[in-house]
Each structure stands twice: as structure tokens, then as C-alpha cells.
Motif scaffolding. Structure first.
Motif, PDB file in Angstrom:
ATOM      1  N   PRO A 117       7.448  -0.025   6.374  1.00  0.00           N
ATOM      2  CA  PRO A 117       7.933   0.828   5.298  1.00  0.00           C
ATOM      3  C   PRO A 117       8.911   0.210   4.704  1.00  0.00           C
ATOM      4  O   PRO A 117       9.765  -0.710   5.168  1.00  0.00           O
ATOM      5  N   LEU A 118       8.699   0.218   3.185  1.00  0.00           N
ATOM      6  CA  LEU A 118       9.643  -0.607   2.123  1.00  0.00           C
ATOM      7  C   LEU A 118      10.482   0.240   1.654  1.00  0.00           C
ATOM      8  O   LEU A 118      10.055   1.327   1.058  1.00  0.00           O
ATOM      9  N   ILE A 119      11.886  -0.087   1.449  1.00  0.00           N
ATOM     10  CA  ILE A 119      12.768   0.639   0.847  1.00  0.00           C
ATOM     11  C   ILE A 119      13.414  -0.074  -0.348  1.00  0.00           C
ATOM     12  O   ILE A 119      13.752  -1.219  -0.366  1.00  0.00           O
ATOM     13  N   GLU A 137       0.824  -1.120   0.035  1.00  0.00           N
ATOM     14  CA  GLU A 137      -0.026  -0.026  -0.087  1.00  0.00           C
ATOM     15  C   GLU A 137       0.739   1.124  -0.043  1.00  0.00           C
ATOM     16  O   GLU A 137       1.942   1.207   0.144  1.00  0.00           O
ATOM     17  N   HIS A 138       0.140   2.224  -0.014  1.00  0.00           N
ATOM     18  CA  HIS A 138       1.092   3.541  -0.213  1.00  0.00           C
ATOM     19  C   HIS A 138       0.635   4.403   1.140  1.00  0.00           C
ATOM     20  O   HIS A 138      -0.599   4.725   1.598  1.00  0.00           O
ATOM     21  N   SER A 139       1.759   5.004   1.698  1.00  0.00           N
ATOM     22  CA  SER A 139       1.310   5.836   2.738  1.00  0.00           C
ATOM     23  C   SER A 139       2.223   7.347   2.116  1.00  0.00           C
ATOM     24  O   SER A 139       3.428   7.258   2.037  1.00  0.00           O
ATOM     25  N   GLY A 140       1.601   8.289   2.120  1.00  0.00           N
ATOM     26  CA  GLY A 140       2.507   9.465   1.552  1.00  0.00           C
ATOM     27  C   GLY A 140       3.072   8.842   0.096  1.00  0.00           C
ATOM     28  O   GLY A 140       2.616   8.158  -0.837  1.00  0.00           O
ATOM     29  N   ARG A 141       4.245   9.177  -0.171  1.00  0.00           N
ATOM     30  CA  ARG A 141       5.049   8.594  -1.275  1.00  0.00           C
ATOM     31  C   ARG A 141       5.677   7.307  -1.025  1.00  0.00           C
ATOM     32  O   ARG A 141       6.620   6.868  -1.760  1.00  0.00           O
ATOM     33  N   HIS A 142       5.677   6.854   0.190  1.00  0.00           N
ATOM     34  CA  HIS A 142       6.391   5.634   0.629  1.00  0.00           C
ATOM     35  C   HIS A 142       5.498   4.476   0.424  1.00  0.00           C
ATOM     36  O   HIS A 142       4.466   4.284   0.720  1.00  0.00           O
ATOM     37  N   GLN A 143       6.002   3.421   0.100  1.00  0.00           N
ATOM     38  CA  GLN A 143       5.398   2.080   0.109  1.00  0.00           C
ATOM     39  C   GLN A 143       5.499   1.390   1.335  1.00  0.00           C
ATOM     40  O   GLN A 143       6.498   1.462   2.034  1.00  0.00           O
ATOM     41  N   VAL A 144       4.304   0.760   1.815  1.00  0.00           N
ATOM     42  CA  VAL A 144       4.579   0.207   2.950  1.00  0.00           C
ATOM     43  C   VAL A 144       3.429  -1.100   2.901  1.00  0.00           C
ATOM     44  O   VAL A 144       2.631  -1.249   1.711  1.00  0.00           O
ATOM     45  N   TYR A 202      16.517   7.536   3.847  1.00  0.00           N
ATOM     46  CA  TYR A 202      15.161   7.580   3.497  1.00  0.00           C
ATOM     47  C   TYR A 202      14.362   8.412   4.460  1.00  0.00           C
ATOM     48  O   TYR A 202      13.329   9.169   3.927  1.00  0.00           O
ATOM     49  N   GLU A 203      14.775   8.327   5.808  1.00  0.00           N
ATOM     50  CA  GLU A 203      14.002   9.277   6.808  1.00  0.00           C
ATOM     51  C   GLU A 203      14.003  10.721   6.332  1.00  0.00           C
ATOM     52  O   GLU A 203      13.019  11.367   6.599  1.00  0.00           O
ATOM     53  N   TYR A 209      12.248  -1.927   9.241  1.00  0.00           N
ATOM     54  CA  TYR A 209      12.164  -1.481   7.650  1.00  0.00           C
ATOM     55  C   TYR A 209      12.288  -2.650   6.789  1.00  0.00           C
ATOM     56  O   TYR A 209      12.820  -3.758   7.191  1.00  0.00           O
ATOM     57  N   GLY A 210      11.545  -2.455   5.616  1.00  0.00           N
ATOM     58  CA  GLY A 210      11.605  -3.737   4.469  1.00  0.00           C
ATOM     59  C   GLY A 210      12.525  -3.399   3.734  1.00  0.00           C
ATOM     60  O   GLY A 210      12.332  -2.209   3.047  1.00  0.00           O
ATOM     61  N   LEU A 211      13.627  -4.145   3.344  1.00  0.00           N
ATOM     62  CA  LEU A 211      14.533  -3.610   2.358  1.00  0.00           C
ATOM     63  C   LEU A 211      14.336  -4.510   0.904  1.00  0.00           C
ATOM     64  O   LEU A 211      14.241  -5.895   1.127  1.00  0.00           O
TER      65      LEU A 211
END
Lengths: 760, 152
Positions: free
Chosen positions: A667-669, A651-658, A751-752, A702-704
């Protein structure tokens, strides 16, 4: 019953008892003499006196004039010490100790030949005599003797004395059971001992032959098996009474088994009891001052193990004093107390016994050990330079190694630490040496509680079960699917498996045993290859078996002489179902299979290499790829978990993938966004599943996202280069390829902080 | 006068000194021992003692039994160890007269001769006396076999 004995029989019986009692008594004597040296206590002296007195008395009864005369002379001296007429000094103690040696020697001869030997004790007698006269006593000799007995009697009657009357016991019985003893006895004191003295001891313990105990042990083992079968069968019955009875049988059998096991256990203190004497003798000889501390004497071991470690332990103790502890002058010069400290410690740990022998001496001089090993041709100087400290120290276990600059009486006689290691390993144990320069050396021995019962892995080949002792076992490898067909390669006809990049020679157990391979009933899809990775003689090899079953404790039984010649088997055991299984001799199989012997040299060198590598700063790395050929690694301990997420779940939270992960938002990076890749990454949209390394730091989890998890590699970081990129910690060579090390912290920071990923 | 524990291999009647026999038991499950001598059939668990079972037919160069019946064990005590002889059928304990004893006839095959101590001529049949010590004196030295494996 005594009627059926002829006089000769009786005499033989009595002599046998005398031997057993005297040997025990002399051990006690040594111990107490040393105690007495430290603290002149009358109670201690009484015990000492009684030992010699009883030996003298009994020897007199049994017509052993030599033993009698020596112990008589000793008794005279002891009685004078006890009376306070002379003060014992060091040389007197030494003489008294040599008295026990002389008596031991005589008793040994008596045991072997049935009669007294013709040794010459005149020196000892003269010494004993000199010590008595040394104080220039006005009283004639016999007088103190009589006084002594007077005192002895008195004390004997005090209740406190009776309590530690542990040894005079035999003397009593002797007087009662031998009619001729009565008349021959010259010692009124002995004869007049109160009849009840120490009887409680006689009633509370008896001697049992070890073979008898072994038999009982065997039978109990069999009872356990029968119990198992009964319990198994009765659970199918409804009969309540039968069920109850079988439950009781179950409990009682377990209890019986435990108690019988206990009868074979002995405290390690039994072996240690002689160390005070050893320490004293050796340190005297070498002019050193050593204090011995023992801790954990009550730790119990099977008697077979006790036997096996007795000599190695003695050797290590002597070594510690000879090589470890410095002379008083040296110690003072290096600001240590003049008296060295040697401590023995024994304790249980994880079903094993750990014995530590620690000294606070100079420690092992690593350079000297290396020089010695090179000069003895054990290793090359180039090799020596590459050794780590620990490896170098462990060189002392090599055969033919001795650092003693001069061969002393104590050590350096060629029987070295290699024998110690061999003996301990034979008992299924390990020995490890660690040392700190100036601080001392510690030898750590790990041994199983018992030799008779060992943990083993059971495997099946050609329908038969075999047990493999766990000591030789390194790991189990299971090849499935594709790997089962292609995993084992051939090199000049010899099967080889690549185990984490190293070539492992493979042996097929059914070929070695020449048993029929079972028809491959499983279709090719399900084919599985089970490899048991074993170590023998410092070499590794893989043993392919049909099935790996279970690990269990097995009771080792020897093979009959008809089967002794087969090199593959170390013995046999009875499994839980009552059937016999053979125990594989890993060493035997290794030696007789072509694979290991032919490749021995290479295997050894690769083995050494592995060891070197492991002892350096090895790290276990998780290897993954980004794009088609980017190899990137992170330390495995940084990766909390490896997960696979369906693309749909992102899913998306702001412009981040989660993704939702274990009730939290993860959060996925995209790693690819943060590291430079030589080739464009595979099209993100075409992915169905995401490979994710779950990474935890203090800021959160975090998920890499990576493209492909490739391998887990254990390797030392040998070549390292600083990286040109902030998100990489550097480059290393891994499995022969240049691999980037990921700096996950840096990526998370970026990222942060919302730094725009490079490629977006 | 010696007593013999008798047993049968097919029609052949054999006996061992009864004092050497520890016990006689029915067929037991066996664990085969790879690489062992051909006449060693396997290992038996006899109340916690591991007993090596020797196929007496194989040992005496007799053809394998054609009978459906399972072989019986005659457990022989040999020092600390026990060895079992696998036989077809168990007979009685008998006490033949010393007068009826005779050395084994020359016609007995060489391979079996060293294990036969002699013959008692009983009323209706002959009793072959087995030398148990020599019978169980088998070594499984397979070092030569290893070479063969290696060469093949």
C-alpha cells in the motif's frame, strides 16, 4: 668439535648457556614460589629447590663463587622447608623472592660484563640465615643440607619426578660436557642424576635465534610469490604432469607458510607469567589483597607484538591495583569481599587479539578525573562540564595526567596512561577504558596478531602503487559527474571538501609526492575524484588519489638509510606480482602538508565536536522533502529500503494506491496528505516516478511516497520541540535548518483507520 | 692482493672490492621513489629483500647513458641492507698488482673525487677504484624541498 674450542671459548659458551637456563629457571622459580605460598605442595617445592640447586651447581663448575654462595644459602633454607623442619611464612617467601632478584641481577651483570659483579649480598645472606635459625633448630647447619640431598636423590629417581624434570636438564649436560666440571662439582646428587632424565625434552626442542626465524620467514614469503607466478603460468599449459606438480607446490607452500608463521607465535602467557609476582609485590606494598585470575594464556601472538605490549600491560596491571582496587577496609565497608579481584583475559576476535584487564575496584571517579584535568590545564572547566562520562574517563590517556593523589612507588610517576596508549597505538592497536562507579574498571586492548603483516589499502597515483595502512583509514569518497568538478572547493587556495557538512582539508597525493599528474585522458563527463579520508594525530584529512585498488595484507619492510629522511613513507612492501610498493606514512604526510597544520586548531575543535555529538544520543536520519521547502526526516533504521516506482505501475485497491512489490501488495501512502505543508505540493499528475520509502511495522509493510529523498545525516538531536501536528513527532534542528520528524506510526494508524487525508 | 669486480660506465672502467659485492644481476623492474635523492632510481625486489638502486652515472656526475641496453645491477652489501649500483656493463674480476696503484689525479671533478679511492694503471686502460661506502652514502632529507613546495 670441542677440540677446536680453546678453554676460554668453552667457558664463554658455557656461561652463555648458564645465563639462558638460569633466567628461565628463575622465572619458573618465582612462579612456583607463589604457587607454593598458596598451597604448600611438596612437588612444587621440589621444582623450586631444583632450580636453585642447579644454579648453585653450575655456578660452582663455572667458578662463579658469589652466585654459588647466595644460591647455596637459599638452598639450605629451601631444603629445610622441604623437610618440613620449618614452616614458611610471608616474610620468608618475600626473602626467597628477593633471592631470585639477587640472582637475576648477578646474572645480568654476568651477561653484560662476562664476570661476576661486586654486589653485596650480605643482607640477603643474613636474612636467609635468620630464617633458618628462626625456628631454633638444634641440628647444626650442614646437617639438613646433607639430608636434603639424600631426599633429593631419592625423589629424582621416581618416574613422576622425571616427568616434570624440566629444568635440571642443563645440570645434566653440564656434567657431561665439561670435564673440569666433574672434578669441581661438589654436588654428588647432581652428578648421580640418572642419565636419561629429561632427555626426551632435549630431543624435542631446540633453541633458534629470532633472526634466523626472520630469515626463514622472509624466504618463505618469497617462495609464496614465486609459487603464485608459477601457478599463474602453468594454468595456461595443458601438460598434466606440470599442472599436478604446480598444484602440489601450491599446497606445500601454503602449509609451509602457515607453519613458519606459527614458529613466531608465542602464547601471551609468557608475558603474563610475571604478573602473579607483580600483583603480589604491588598489593603487599600497598596493603591490599588481590586475587589474580588469568584466562586465555594460550592465546598466541607474534613475538614482536608480545614485546610491544609487555610494558603497557604491566603498567595497566599496576594501575589497577594502585588506583582501582580499594583497601580491604574500604572494600568491606562497601560490602565487597576484602580480597579484590583482578582478571586478565585474552582471546581472538576478528583477526585481532583482545586483552581485557578487569578489576572489581571502586571504578573511576569521573568528577575527580575532570577536576584533575582542569587543574592540570588539559581542558577548560566549561569543556569539562560538557564531557560525557566516557570522554571524561578517557582523559586519563592525556599526556601529563595522573590522578594519584600522592605519588606512590607504584604509580603516579609521570609515566602514565598516555605512554600506554602511545605504545599500543604504535603497534597498530587501540585501547579503551570503561568504568562503573563502585563496580570496577575494564581496560580493553585490541591489537593485531602480528606487526609484520598489516592490512592496507592500495591506491594508484601517477601510475605508481602505494599502500596505506588500514589503521589510519576512515572512509573512501568517490565523486562522479558534476560533483567531481565542483565537489572540491577552495578556501584561500586550500582545497576543501564538504564531508557531511564538515569541512575536510584535501591533499593531492601527486602534489605531495611531486609526481607528474597523469594527463586527464578521461573526458570531463567521466571524471572521477577519489578521496581517501584519513586520520592522523586526531585530525582528519582527505587524500586525493588517481585510483583506489584493493585492500590486502602486506608485509612491512623498512626503507634503506638512503631513503629514511623522506617523511612521506613508512616503509615498503612487495606486492603479489613481485613489484615493490611504498607504504605511505599518513602521519608524515599530515604533518608536512600545509593544509592540516594551518587548520589544525580548527580541525581539532571540530573533531572534538564530532566526537561529543557522536557519543551523545546520535541518530542517523533520512532526510526528504515534501513540497518545495518542507524538510522532513525519519530515523534511517525505520526505513527498510528506498524504492522508485513508475507511475504506471501504481494500481488501485478500493480507494488506496498500491503497487506490486516483491510478490506482495504494497500500500502506498502519500505523506503529503498527512502532514501540513507550507506550500502546495508539486502537481501529483505530473510525476513520472514515485520516490518511496519502504517502511515496515508489525502491522505490515507500507510505501511512503515522498517528493525527494535528500540526504542521510548523522546527528545528535540537540534542540527538540513538540510538534503541533499529530503526525509529526517533533521538530529538530538538522544541518542548521528546522526539520520535522515524521511519526510514521501515527500516519499508518490514521491510514488504516480510514481517516480521510486532510487534503483530499 | 685485492680482487676487484669491474664494470663500465661508457668507456670508463671502474671496480669495487669483490668482497663487498653480494651479487651481480641483470636489469630489474623498479619502483620509483618520489622525493628521493636524484641519484636514487628506485626499489628492486631481490628475492624478498628490498634493495635501493642508485644510478651510478648520476652519482658520479656523468651524462645519462646513450646505449639502448638496459643497465645491470651490482648489489653491494652494506651492513644489514643491500644497495644496488646501476652500471652499463659488467666486466671481469681482476687482481691488479699493488705497484700499479696511484691516488686519484687532481683533475677528477670535485663531486666525483670523494668517491674515487684511486687508480690502477692496467696494461691498456685505467681502473678507477670506487669507495662503495661513500658512494652509497646518500641522504634523502627533503625537509627543505617541502618548504619549496609550500612556497611555490
Amino acid at each position: 668439535m670441542s677440540n677446536s674450542f680453546s678453554n676460554d671459548d668453552l667457558q664463554t659458551e658455557l656461561i652463555k648457556d648458564f645465563i639462558i637456563e638460569s633466567v628461565e629457571g628463575l622465572d619458573l622459580y618465582d612462579q612456583k614460589i607463589l604457587d607454593f605460598e598458596n598451597e604448600a605442595d611438596l612437588g612444587t617445592m621440589n621444582v623450586i629447590f631444583r632450580v636453585i640447586h642447579t644454579i648453585k651447581g653450575t655456578a660452582g663448575c663455572l667458578a662463579l663463587p658469589k652466585i654459588e654462595s647466595v644460591s647455596h644459602a637459599g638452598e639450605n633454607l629451601l631444603s629445610m622447608i622441604r623437610e618440613g623442619e620449618i614452616t614458611p611464612n610471608k616474610s620468608m617467601i618475600t626473602t626467597l623472592l628477593s633471592l631470585s632478584d639477587a640472582l637475576r641481577e648477578s646474572i645480568q651483570i654476568l651477561e653484560q660484563t662476562g664476570r661476576e659483579g661486586d654486589q653485596d649480598f650480605s643482607d640477603l645472606l643474613a636474612q636467609l640465615d635468620a630464617h633458618q635459625k628462626g625456628e631454633a633448630l638444634p641440628t647444626p647447619e650442614p646437617e639438613p643440607e646433607e639430608q636434603a640431598y639424600g631426599l633429593f636423590e631419592d625423589e629424582e629417581e621416581t618416574p613422576a619426578e622425571q616427568a616434570d624434570e624440566a629444568w635440571g636438564l642443563f645440570g645434566d649436560e653440564e656434567e657431561e660436557t665439561t670435564p673440569q666440571a666433574e672434578t669441581e662439582s661438589k654436588e654428588p646428587a647432581t652428578a648421580q642424576l640418572p642419565a636419561n632424565t629429561g632427555t626426551s625434552l632435549a630431543e624435542s626442542s631446540i633453541r633458534i635465534g629470532v633472526t634466523q626465524l626472520d630469515k626463514v620467514m622472509n624466504i618463505v614469503g618469497e617462495l609464496v610469490l614465486a609459487r603464485n607466478q608459477i601457478v599463474l603460468n602453468t594454468t595456461n599449459f595443458d601438460e598434466a604432469a606440470l599442472l599436478k606438480a604446480s598444484q602440489r607446490l601450491n599446497i606445500i607452500t601454503t602449509e609451509l607458510q602457515e607453519n613458519v608463521m606459527k614458529t613466531r607465535m608465542q602464547p601471551i602467557g609468557n608475558v603474563w607469567a610475571k604478573f602473579p609476582r607483580v600483583v603480589r609485590d604491588v598489593s603487599n606494598e600497598l596493603g591490599k589483597e588481590v586475587r589474580l585470575i588469568m584466562d586465555g594464556q594460550d592465546t598466541e601472538l607474534d613475538r614482536t607484538v608480545i614485546e610491544a605490549i609487555k610494558d603497557p600491560l604491566t603498567h595497566i596491571v599496576r594501575n589497577s591495583i594502585d588506583h582501582g582496587i580499594e583497601s580491604p577496609e574500604q572494600r568491606l565497608a562497601s560490602h565487597k569481599p576484602a580480597e579484590g579481584l583482578l582478571s586478565l583475559r585474552a582471546y581472538h576476535e576478528g583477526g585481532q587479539i583482545i586483552i581485557e584487564i578487569m578489576d572489581d575496584g571502586a571504578g573511576i571517579n569521573v568528577e575527580r578525573v575532570k577536576d584533575k584535568a582542569v587543574s592540570r590545564g588539559l581542558i577548560t572547566s566549561a569543556h569539562a562540564a560538557n564531557l560525557t562520562e566516557k570522554e571524561a574517563i578517557n582523559l586519563v590517556f592525556q599526556p601529563g595526567f595522573s590522578t594519584a593523589e600522592k605519588v606512590s612507588n607504584v604509580s603516579g610517576r609521570g609515566v602514565g596512561m598516555d605512554v600506554v596508549r602511545t605504545n599500543i597505538e604504535k603497534s597498530g592497536g587501540t585501547v579503551d577504558l570503561s568504568s562503573e562507579a563502585g563496580q570496577g574498571t575494564t581496560v580493553k586492548i585490541k591489537i593485531p596478531l602480528t606487526l609484520a603483516i598489516i592490512p592496507a589499502l592500495t591506491v594508484t597515483t601517477s601510475g605508481d602503487r602505494y599502500a596505506i595502512p588500514q589503521v589510519s583509514l576512515l572512509e573512501l569518497v568517490r565523486l562522479e559527474g558534476e560533483a567531481a568538478h565542483s565537489g572540491i572547493e577552495e578556501l584561500y587556495g586550500s582545497p576543501i571538501y564538504r564531508l557531511r557538512g564538515k569541512l575536510l582539508p584535501i591533499i593531492f597525493l601527486n602534489e605531495q609526492l611531486r609526481t607528474e599528474a597523469l594527463a586527464d585522458e578521461a573526458d570531463d563527463e567521466d571524471k572521477v575524484v577519489n578521496i581517501v579520508v584519513l586520520q592522523a594525530d586526531g585530525r582528519q584529512f582527505g587524500l586525493v588519489v588517481d585510483e583506489i585498488n584493493d585492500t590486502e595484507e602486506i608485509v612491512v619492510k623498512p626503507l634503506s638509510k638512503q631513503l629514511k629522511g623522506i617523511p612521506c613513507f613508512a616503509g615498503a612492501t612487495i606486492m603479489g606480482d613481485g613489484k615493490v610498493a611504498l607504504i605511505l606514512d599518513v602521519m608524515g604526510i599530515a604533518q608536512h602538508s600545509r593544509v592540516v597544520s594551518e587548520n589544525a586548531d580548527r580541525t581539532i575543535s571540530s573533531q572534538e565536536e564530532t566526537e561529543t555529538v557522536q557519543r551523545e544520543d546520535t541518530e542517523t536520519l533520512l532526510l526528504f522533502s515534501i513540497g518545495s521547502d518542507n524538510r522532513i526526516a525519519i530515523p534511517l533504521n525505520q526505513a527498510a529500503r528506498l524504492e522508485e516506482f513508475e507511475v504506471d505501475t501504481v494500481e488501485h485497491s478500493g480507494r488506496h494506491q498500491v503497487v506490486q512489490y516483491r510478490g506482495e501488495i504494497l500500500p502506498l501512502i502519500e505523506i503529503a496528505d498527512y502532514v501540513p505543508t507550507s506550500q502546495p505540493q508539486a502537481d501529483k499528475t505530473s510525476r513520472e516516478k514515485l520516490q518511496v520509502i519502504v517502511y515496515s511495522t508489525h502491522t505490515g509493510t507500507y510505501g511512503l511516497i515522498v517528493d525527494q529523498i535528500q540526504d542521510i545525516v548523522e546527528q545528535a538531536i540537540s534542540a527538540r520541540r513538540e510538534s503541533r501536528c499529530e503526525t509529526l513527532a517533533g521538530s529538530i534542528v538538522l544541518q542548521g535548518h528546522v526539520t520535522d520528524l515524521l511519526d510514521a506510526e501515527a500516519i499508518i494508524e490514521r491510514y488504516e483507520s480510514g481517516a480521510i487525508p486532510q487534503t483530499v | 692482493m685485492k680482487q676487484f669486480c669491474t664494470f663500465y660506465l661508457g668507456d670508463l672502467m671502474l671496480g669495487v672490492d669483490v668482497l663487498e659485492v653480494q651479487e651481480v644481476i641483470l636489469y630489474q623492474d623498479m619502483t620509483q621513489v618520489p622525493l628521493a635523492h636524484d641519484s636514487i632510481k628506485g626499489l628492486i625486489n631481490l628475492r624478498g629483500q628490498i634493495v635501493t638502486a642508485i644510478d651510478l652515472r648520476e652519482r658520479l656526475n656523468l651524462p645519462p647513458s646513450t646505449s639502448e641496453e638496459e643497465q645491470k645491477n651490482i648489489v653491494i652489501q652494506s651492513g644489514e641492507e643491500a644497495v644496488s649500483l646501476l652500471v652499463d656493463e659488467i666486466g671481469d674480476v681482476i687482481e691488479p698488482s699493488e705497484d700499479d696503484f696511484e691516488d686519484p689525479p687532481e683533475t677528477i671533478p670535485e663531486a666525483a673525487k670523494e668517491m674515487i679511492e684511486g687508480v690502477y694503471k692496467l696494461d691498456k686502460r685505467l681502473l678507477l677504484v670506487l669507495n662503495s661506502e661513500r658512494t652509497i652514502n646518500i641522504t634523502s632529507d627533503t625537509s627543505s624541498n617541502w618548504l619549496q613546495t609550500a612556497a611555490s
